[in-house]
Design a protein around this motif. Structure first.
Motif, PDB file in Angstrom:
ATOM      1  N   LEU A  91       1.003  -1.115   0.101  1.00 13.34           N
ATOM      2  CA  LEU A  91      -0.127  -0.151  -0.239  1.00 13.34           C
ATOM      3  C   LEU A  91       0.911   1.363  -0.046  1.00 13.34           C
ATOM      4  CD1 LEU A  91      -2.919   0.926   0.331  1.00 13.34           C
ATOM      5  CD2 LEU A  91      -2.619   1.038   2.645  1.00 13.34           C
ATOM      6  N   ASP A  92       0.562   2.003  -0.946  1.00 19.06           N
ATOM      7  CA  ASP A  92       1.391   3.419  -0.875  1.00 19.06           C
ATOM      8  C   ASP A  92       0.858   4.591  -0.490  1.00 19.06           C
ATOM      9  OD1 ASP A  92       4.153   4.173  -1.790  1.00 19.06           O
ATOM     10  OD2 ASP A  92       2.770   5.406  -3.221  1.00 19.06           O
ATOM     11  N   THR A  93      -0.585   4.807  -0.355  1.00 21.47           N
ATOM     12  CA  THR A  93      -1.447   5.864   0.169  1.00 21.47           C
ATOM     13  C   THR A  93      -2.836   5.416   0.090  1.00 21.47           C
ATOM     14  OG1 THR A  93      -1.786   8.134   0.010  1.00 21.47           O
ATOM     15  CG2 THR A  93      -1.820   7.161  -2.229  1.00 21.47           C
ATOM     16  N   VAL A  94      -3.618   5.937   1.149  1.00 19.10           N
ATOM     17  CA  VAL A  94      -5.180   5.553   1.082  1.00 19.10           C
ATOM     18  C   VAL A  94      -5.796   6.977   1.652  1.00 19.10           C
ATOM     19  CG1 VAL A  94      -4.834   4.910   3.611  1.00 19.10           C
ATOM     20  CG2 VAL A  94      -6.635   3.862   2.384  1.00 19.10           C
ATOM     21  N   ALA A 106     -10.291   5.397  -1.399  1.00  9.36           N
ATOM     22  CA  ALA A 106      -9.332   5.382  -2.270  1.00  9.36           C
ATOM     23  C   ALA A 106      -7.862   5.156  -2.044  1.00  9.36           C
ATOM     24  CB  ALA A 106      -9.417   6.751  -3.047  1.00  9.36           C
ATOM     25  N   ALA A 107      -7.468   4.111  -2.623  1.00  6.94           N
ATOM     26  CA  ALA A 107      -5.865   3.778  -2.279  1.00  6.94           C
ATOM     27  C   ALA A 107      -5.137   3.285  -3.675  1.00  6.94           C
ATOM     28  CB  ALA A 107      -6.088   2.639  -1.707  1.00  6.94           C
ATOM     29  N   VAL A 108      -3.895   3.531  -3.167  1.00  9.40           N
ATOM     30  CA  VAL A 108      -2.695   3.117  -4.538  1.00  9.40           C
ATOM     31  C   VAL A 108      -1.872   2.168  -3.880  1.00  9.40           C
ATOM     32  CG1 VAL A 108      -1.060   4.007  -5.935  1.00  9.40           C
ATOM     33  CG2 VAL A 108      -2.773   5.555  -5.294  1.00  9.40           C
ATOM     34  N   TRP A 109      -1.721   1.075  -4.644  1.00  6.31           N
ATOM     35  CA  TRP A 109      -0.723  -0.033  -4.267  1.00  6.31           C
ATOM     36  C   TRP A 109       0.182  -0.014  -5.205  1.00  6.31           C
ATOM     37  CZ3 TRP A 109      -6.026  -0.583  -3.748  1.00  6.31           C
ATOM     38  CH2 TRP A 109      -6.504  -1.001  -2.663  1.00  6.31           C
ATOM     39  N   VAL A 110       1.490  -0.380  -4.830  1.00  3.26           N
ATOM     40  CA  VAL A 110       2.654  -0.312  -5.566  1.00  3.26           C
ATOM     41  C   VAL A 110       3.340  -1.924  -5.656  1.00  3.26           C
ATOM     42  CG1 VAL A 110       4.886   0.689  -6.533  1.00  3.26           C
ATOM     43  CG2 VAL A 110       3.055   2.025  -5.590  1.00  3.26           C
ATOM     44  N   LYS A 111       3.769  -2.353  -6.896  1.00  2.00           N
ATOM     45  CA  LYS A 111       4.360  -3.530  -6.750  1.00  2.00           C
ATOM     46  C   LYS A 111       5.955  -3.352  -6.435  1.00  2.00           C
ATOM     47  CE  LYS A 111       4.178  -8.123  -8.882  1.00  2.00           C
ATOM     48  NZ  LYS A 111       3.528  -9.087  -9.805  1.00  2.00           N
ATOM     49  N   ASP A 112       6.228  -3.401  -5.128  1.00  2.00           N
ATOM     50  CA  ASP A 112       7.560  -3.205  -4.867  1.00  2.00           C
ATOM     51  C   ASP A 112       7.586  -3.541  -3.377  1.00  2.00           C
ATOM     52  OD1 ASP A 112       9.855  -1.811  -4.177  1.00  2.00           O
ATOM     53  OD2 ASP A 112       9.163   0.290  -3.797  1.00  2.00           O
ATOM     54  N   ARG A 113       8.389  -4.407  -2.989  1.00  2.00           N
ATOM     55  CA  ARG A 113       8.715  -4.946  -1.642  1.00  2.00           C
ATOM     56  C   ARG A 113      10.013  -4.433  -1.103  1.00  2.00           C
ATOM     57  NH1 ARG A 113       5.367  -8.656   0.713  1.00  2.00           N
ATOM     58  NH2 ARG A 113       3.303  -8.523  -0.524  1.00  2.00           N
ATOM     59  N   SER A 114      10.404  -3.179  -1.568  1.00  2.00           N
ATOM     60  CA  SER A 114      11.501  -2.764  -0.839  1.00  2.00           C
ATOM     61  C   SER A 114      11.625  -2.250   0.684  1.00  2.00           C
ATOM     62  CB  SER A 114      12.426  -1.603  -1.615  1.00  2.00           C
ATOM     63  OG  SER A 114      11.069  -0.472  -1.674  1.00  2.00           O
ATOM     64  N   PHE A 115      10.273  -2.252   0.759  1.00  2.00           N
ATOM     65  CA  PHE A 115      10.084  -1.884   2.175  1.00  2.00           C
ATOM     66  C   PHE A 115       8.492  -2.258   2.633  1.00  2.00           C
ATOM     67  CE2 PHE A 115       9.658   2.156   0.219  1.00  2.00           C
ATOM     68  CZ  PHE A 115       8.210   2.626   0.241  1.00  2.00           C
ATOM     69  N   GLY A 116       8.163  -2.395   3.551  1.00  2.00           N
ATOM     70  CA  GLY A 116       6.757  -2.707   3.960  1.00  2.00           C
ATOM     71  C   GLY A 116       5.591  -1.713   4.359  1.00  2.00           C
ATOM     72  N   SER A 117       4.432  -1.823   4.383  1.00  2.00           N
ATOM     73  CA  SER A 117       3.351  -0.868   4.567  1.00  2.00           C
ATOM     74  C   SER A 117       2.418  -1.504   5.402  1.00  2.00           C
ATOM     75  CB  SER A 117       2.887  -0.152   3.119  1.00  2.00           C
ATOM     76  OG  SER A 117       2.415  -1.119   2.647  1.00  2.00           O
ATOM     77  N   SER A 118       1.477  -0.580   5.982  1.00  2.00           N
ATOM     78  CA  SER A 118       0.349  -0.992   6.729  1.00  2.00           C
ATOM     79  C   SER A 118      -0.539   0.158   6.635  1.00  2.00           C
ATOM     80  CB  SER A 118       0.750  -1.611   7.980  1.00  2.00           C
ATOM     81  OG  SER A 118       1.225  -0.567   8.822  1.00  2.00           O
ATOM     82  N   ALA A 119      -1.719  -0.177   7.015  1.00  2.00           N
ATOM     83  CA  ALA A 119      -2.938   0.981   6.932  1.00  2.00           C
ATOM     84  C   ALA A 119      -3.999   0.313   8.279  1.00  2.00           C
ATOM     85  CB  ALA A 119      -3.471   1.137   5.819  1.00  2.00           C
ATOM     86  N   SER A 120      -4.453   1.509   8.671  1.00  2.00           N
ATOM     87  CA  SER A 120      -5.606   1.319   9.637  1.00  2.00           C
ATOM     88  C   SER A 120      -6.720   2.325   9.213  1.00  2.00           C
ATOM     89  CB  SER A 120      -5.301   1.426  11.002  1.00  2.00           C
ATOM     90  OG  SER A 120      -4.385   0.505  11.451  1.00  2.00           O
ATOM     91  N   PHE A 121      -7.900   2.014   9.510  1.00  2.00           N
ATOM     92  CA  PHE A 121      -9.058   2.910   9.301  1.00  2.00           C
ATOM     93  C   PHE A 121     -10.231   2.849  10.102  1.00  2.00           C
ATOM     94  CE2 PHE A 121      -8.627  -0.462   6.229  1.00  2.00           C
ATOM     95  CZ  PHE A 121      -9.680  -1.172   6.489  1.00  2.00           C
ATOM     96  N   SER A 122     -11.109   3.624  10.138  1.00  2.00           N
ATOM     97  CA  SER A 122     -12.087   3.947  11.015  1.00  2.00           C
ATOM     98  C   SER A 122     -11.714   4.364  12.552  1.00  2.00           C
ATOM     99  CB  SER A 122     -12.981   2.720  11.183  1.00  2.00           C
ATOM    100  OG  SER A 122     -13.434   2.540   9.614  1.00  2.00           O
TER     101      SER A 122
END
Length: 167
Positions: A91-94, A106-122
């Motif tokens: 995940l790159d942005t949400v 609305a979100a953008v995912w990038v095919k790249d595993r050079s670093f991790g990502s996470s998201a939380s909502f609500s």
């Protein structure tokens, strides 16, 4: 040769849009990849019953594949995130917003595993602050934070990148 380099640099210059309808946003997204760009920040708001998008795209020099979606319910976002994660995307942005009587993303995912990502909502304000403090201790940086009114209060969404360092 110099003219070609200059032309390529101009074509991949950062650009932004604002005041976009959902259809206009989707059209803009589809036009990015052929021009060597990828969306980096997406912001969505509902005003007077209309959903309005603003976004910034930047050069995609590494030509990383990306997926951008809008109008996702929580269940759709979770399912798509799981699928894309298995395919090597992060995940790159949400951005979260309220539309048609429900929270959407609305979100953008990038095919790249050079670093991790996470998201939380609500998240409410207290939950957001707790999560920010926790992720900071773990070396994760927030790259997008958005909020919206859902009729019961303000709800926040946040995306983190696990890149280390202090912020």
């Amino acid at each position: 040769h110099a003219m070609t380099v200059l032309l390529l640099a101009l074509l991949a210059a950062p650009e932004g849009v604002h005041g976009q309808t959902p259809a206009g946003f989707d059209k803009w997204i589809k036009a990015l990849e052929p021009r060597g760009l990828m969306p980096r920040v997406v912001s969505v708001h509902a005003f007077g019953g209309k959903t309005i998008f603003a976004a910034v795209a930047d050069a995609n020099a590494a030509k990383l594949p990306f997926v951008a979606r809008q109008g996702l319910t929580t269940a759709e976002f979770n399912a798509l995130s799981t699928k894309l994660n298995k395919e090597g995307h992060r995940l790159d942005t949400v951005s979260t917003y309220f539309d048609a009587g429900a929270s959407r993303m609305a979100a953008v995912w990038v095919k790249d595993r050079s670093f991790g990502s996470s998201a939380s909502f609500s998240l409410d304000a207290e939950g957001l602050q707790t999560l920010l403090d926790e992720q900071k201790r773990l070396g994760a940086r927030p790259v997008s934070i958005t909020g919206h009114q859902d009729g019961k209060g303000v709800k926040y969404a946040v995306c983190f990148h696990q890149v280390g360092g202090d912020w």
